[in-house]
Design an enzyme around this catalytic site. Structure first.
Site, PDB file in Angstrom:
ATOM      1  N   GLU A  28      15.626  52.730  82.093  1.00  0.00           N
ATOM      2  CA  GLU A  28      17.023  52.494  81.739  1.00  0.00           C
ATOM      3  C   GLU A  28      17.980  52.918  82.841  1.00  0.00           C
ATOM      4  O   GLU A  28      19.174  53.056  82.617  1.00  0.00           O
ATOM      5  CB  GLU A  28      17.368  53.215  80.427  1.00  0.00           C
ATOM      6  CG  GLU A  28      16.674  52.606  79.211  1.00  0.00           C
ATOM      7  CD  GLU A  28      17.096  53.255  77.904  1.00  0.00           C
ATOM      8  OE1 GLU A  28      17.872  54.237  77.952  1.00  0.00           O
ATOM      9  OE2 GLU A  28      16.647  52.789  76.851  1.00  0.00           O
ATOM     10  N   GLU A  38      20.735  61.798  78.053  1.00  0.00           N
ATOM     11  CA  GLU A  38      19.576  61.168  77.423  1.00  0.00           C
ATOM     12  C   GLU A  38      19.557  59.741  77.947  1.00  0.00           C
ATOM     13  O   GLU A  38      20.141  58.840  77.364  1.00  0.00           O
ATOM     14  CB  GLU A  38      19.680  61.207  75.895  1.00  0.00           C
ATOM     15  CG  GLU A  38      18.332  61.003  75.200  1.00  0.00           C
ATOM     16  CD  GLU A  38      17.805  59.576  75.275  1.00  0.00           C
ATOM     17  OE1 GLU A  38      17.158  59.223  76.300  1.00  0.00           O
ATOM     18  OE2 GLU A  38      18.030  58.821  74.334  1.00  0.00           O
TER      19      GLU A  38
END
Length: 651
Positions: A103, A94
């Site tokens: 990210e 994730e």
């Protein structure tokens, strides 16, 4: 060991470094992380979380099956002496943010496939697809460009025009992420169907190299292409039977069953320039990305046939996007707000007025000049704001009409003001270092510091400010503070307890700034003025205190108190940074879309599934400390005397 933390100081208007306990940053990170919000997400590490994970694994009886490695994946070693004995055949991750790749998902997957997993591994999630939709939206476009500003004066209409390099600037490189479902459909015109721009198969080798992907489409209607709305979905399994989407309500397959999230929202991208489009005339929308960012361009032909496709990430070169964030652009472009300032200024200005403006990157000095002020000075303490205003003044032929003083206002000298006494001290007030609504009280400290430069009978505008509060029930935002308990059969009370301890830590119980136009809520009480600040007087030497009770007028769950500032420009003209109008009969709130309001979550945060209690009054004690600019406050539900007191200290 001590650490240094940055904090805005309202008394100086600057960011200062304070010495804190070595665990301070951990507590802050945990308290504000929204980890529980992610676990509340039914569709889907940092050392304290790794430690909590180890304990949760042990508590749930999986210590012999799950090993927690507290490392970044790029630091994990494989081999007999490594962190993993061999390469894995299943990759579960994730790594996603609202932009999907912001990210570092691409370089992390790239490394994992090269070093950590087998060639034909299974990946969960299996695939992601990014979607885009081209729209025309004056509201969203106002978050990225400076519009011409119109002024009605005694000499007729005057127009403040933006500099050419600001009009041509591609804007800020960072994505604008918002709760897109809270933007009214009346605020944009759809120009294209939803277009699947590109997909990433996580079970295969992933590249973090820059790339572009184009989709040809025919505009649904004629208009001006300005904004690209974007979101993504992920398929957990190879067959695509288990799917998670971040689509807004109008693009969702089942809007009634939408999962609310605050950790994943939707993206707003601004085209470098607005472009006219004609219904039925084919165009290409191009999605560009590097290892961390996505951006869009509109082409008349496909990139394969057009070698001039812009591959570089957009970077601001006009200064405005470095100084003004998106809400600030919207605020400056708000013509109604400008008209309010013009109305107020018209009542206090005289032809021989000497005006001193104190706000960061403000155009109030231009308003004052066009309204006929004899002499205008504006203080700009940062090089960026100084450079930007010079460009704006030059574009409007005002470089010799308005004097820019590049220094902190408390350092002003009589020579800076050409030995003139100020007859009007003017502020919005707005300062780029302000995080919470009352941080702009720095204007009061400036007013005190420049008192020696004010002439007899000088006018200060705004003349006063007031702090207001209302008790609310959130539709969804309560989730970011709600304990999780169990997640898919796993007992995660250990994590809940860790977050609660962080919230109880001294400074981690501060107010949180939130743009509440994105987070619907109901007011349970009437708005209450808590404190008043008289800018016509100097900052007082002693604290200002207030205490009282807020009666709840509507049934509901008391999730938080929301606080904001109102600025009284004149006795007849007030501007609110919070509620813009009285609540509707059901308690629905209309919040200022250009400002963040301060939210104090009550503890414990009540789940909407919990039974409704009676209308409990909320008592409060609020104190403003002039020496530090701090506001301390205590809230208590008055019929639950054993409940913990909510003590918040805010700087």
């Amino acid at each position: 060991m001590k650490i240094f933390c940055s904090r805005a100081n309202p008394t100086t208007g600057s960011v200062e470094w304070l010495e804190e306990d070595e665990h301070y940053d951990y507590h802050q990170e945990i308290a504000r992380s929204s980890y529980a919000d992610m676990l509340h997400d039914k569709d889907r590490v940092f050392k304290p979380m790794a430690d909590a994970a180890v304990k949760i694994v042990e508590k749930n009886g999986f210590s012999d099956k799950i090993m927690v490695i507290n490392k970044h994946s790029t630091e994990v070693t494989v081999g007999p002496e490594g962190d993993m004995p061999c390469r894995a055949n299943i990759l579960v991750t994730e790594l996603f943010d609202t932009e999907l790749i912001g990210e570092g998902a691409l370089p992390s997957y790239e490394h994992a496939h090269r070093h950590l997993v087998e060639e034909n591994c299974e990946a969960v999630p299996h695939r992601a697809t990014i979607y885009a939709q081209l729209v025309e939206s004056r509201r969203m476009w106002s978050w990225n460009k400076l519009f011409p500003i119109h002024l009605q004066t005694s000499l007729g209409e005057q127009v403040i025009v933006p500099p050419v390099d600001l009009e041509n600037c591609p804007g800020a490189p960072s994505v604008c992420d918002i709760q897109l479902s809270q933007v009214s459909p009346a605020d944009f015109t759809v120009l294209s169907d939803v277009l699947p721009m590109f997909s990433i198969d996580f079970s295969k080798q992933v590249s973090s190299s820059a790339a572009c992907h184009s989709r040809q489409f025919e505009p649904l209607t004629s208009g001006r292409a300005q904004v690209v709305l974007s979101w993504w979905d992920i398929e957990m399994d190879p067959e695509g039977k288990i799917r998670c989407t971040t689509a807004p309500f109008w693009a969702h397959s089942d809007p009634e069953e939408m999962q609310w999230r605050d950790h994943w929202m939707q993206c707003v991208y601004f085209l470098p320039q607005e472009e006219p489009v004609v219904q039925g005339s084919a165009l290409c929308l191009v999605a560009h990305h590097d290892d961390y960012c996505v951006w869009y361009s509109l082409q008349r032909t496909s990139p394969e046939k057009n070698e001039r496709v812009h591959q570089m990430r957009p970077v601001c070169d006009c200064q405005a996007h470095l100084l003004w964030n998106r809400p600030r652009f919207g605020e400056i472009n708000d013509q109604d707000r400008t008209d309010r300032y013009i109305q107020a200024l018209s009542t206090v200005l005289k032809p021989d007025s000497v005006c001193l403006c104190v706000s960061d990157g403000s155009l109030l000095s231009v308003l004052a000049h066009h309204l006929g002020v004899e002499q205008v000075f504006t203080v700009e303490s940062s090089a960026a704001s100084h450079k930007l205003l010079r460009k704006i003044f030059k574009a409007n032929h005002l470089e010799d009409k308005i004097n820019i003083i590049e220094k902190r206002p408390e350092l002003l000298t009589s020579e800076d003001l050409k030995s003139r006494k100020v007859s009007l001290l003017l502020g919005e007030p707005f300062f780029t270092t302000s995080l919470l609504p009352w941080h702009n009280l720095y204007f009061w400290y400036v007013r005190t510091a420049v008192d020696q430069h004010l002439g007899p009978g000088a006018v200060v505008m705004p003349q006063a400010a007031s702090l207001h509060a209302v008790v609310v029930e959130f539709r969804d935002l309560w989730r970011i503070r709600s304990p999780c308990g169990d997640c898919e059969g796993f007992d995660v009370h250990i994590m809940d307890d860790m977050i609660k301890r962080a919230l109880d830590f001294r400074e981690s119980r501060e107010a949180e700034p939130h743009p509440l136009w994105e987070y619907p809520c109901r007011s349970l009480s009437e708005p209450r003025q808590i404190l008043a600040f008289d800018f016509r007087q100097l900052v007082p030497p002693r604290p200002l205190c207030a205490e009282g009770t807020m009666e709840l007028r509507r049934p509901g769950r008391s999730h938080a108190a929301v606080l904001w500032m109102e600025y009284h420009l004149t006795p007849e003209c007030t501007l609110s940074t919070g509620l813009l109008e009285p609540a509707d009969p059901e308690g629905g709130c209309c919040w200022n879309p250009h400002c963040k309001q301060a939210v104090y979550f009550f503890s414990p945060v009540l789940d909407p599934r919990a039974p409704l209690g009676g209308p409990q009054p909320v008592s409060y004690v609020v104190e403003f400390h002039p020496s530090t600019g701090d506001i301390t406050m205590e809230f208590r539900l008055t019929d639950t005397p054993d409940s913990p007191l909510l003590s918040n200290k805010v700087a």
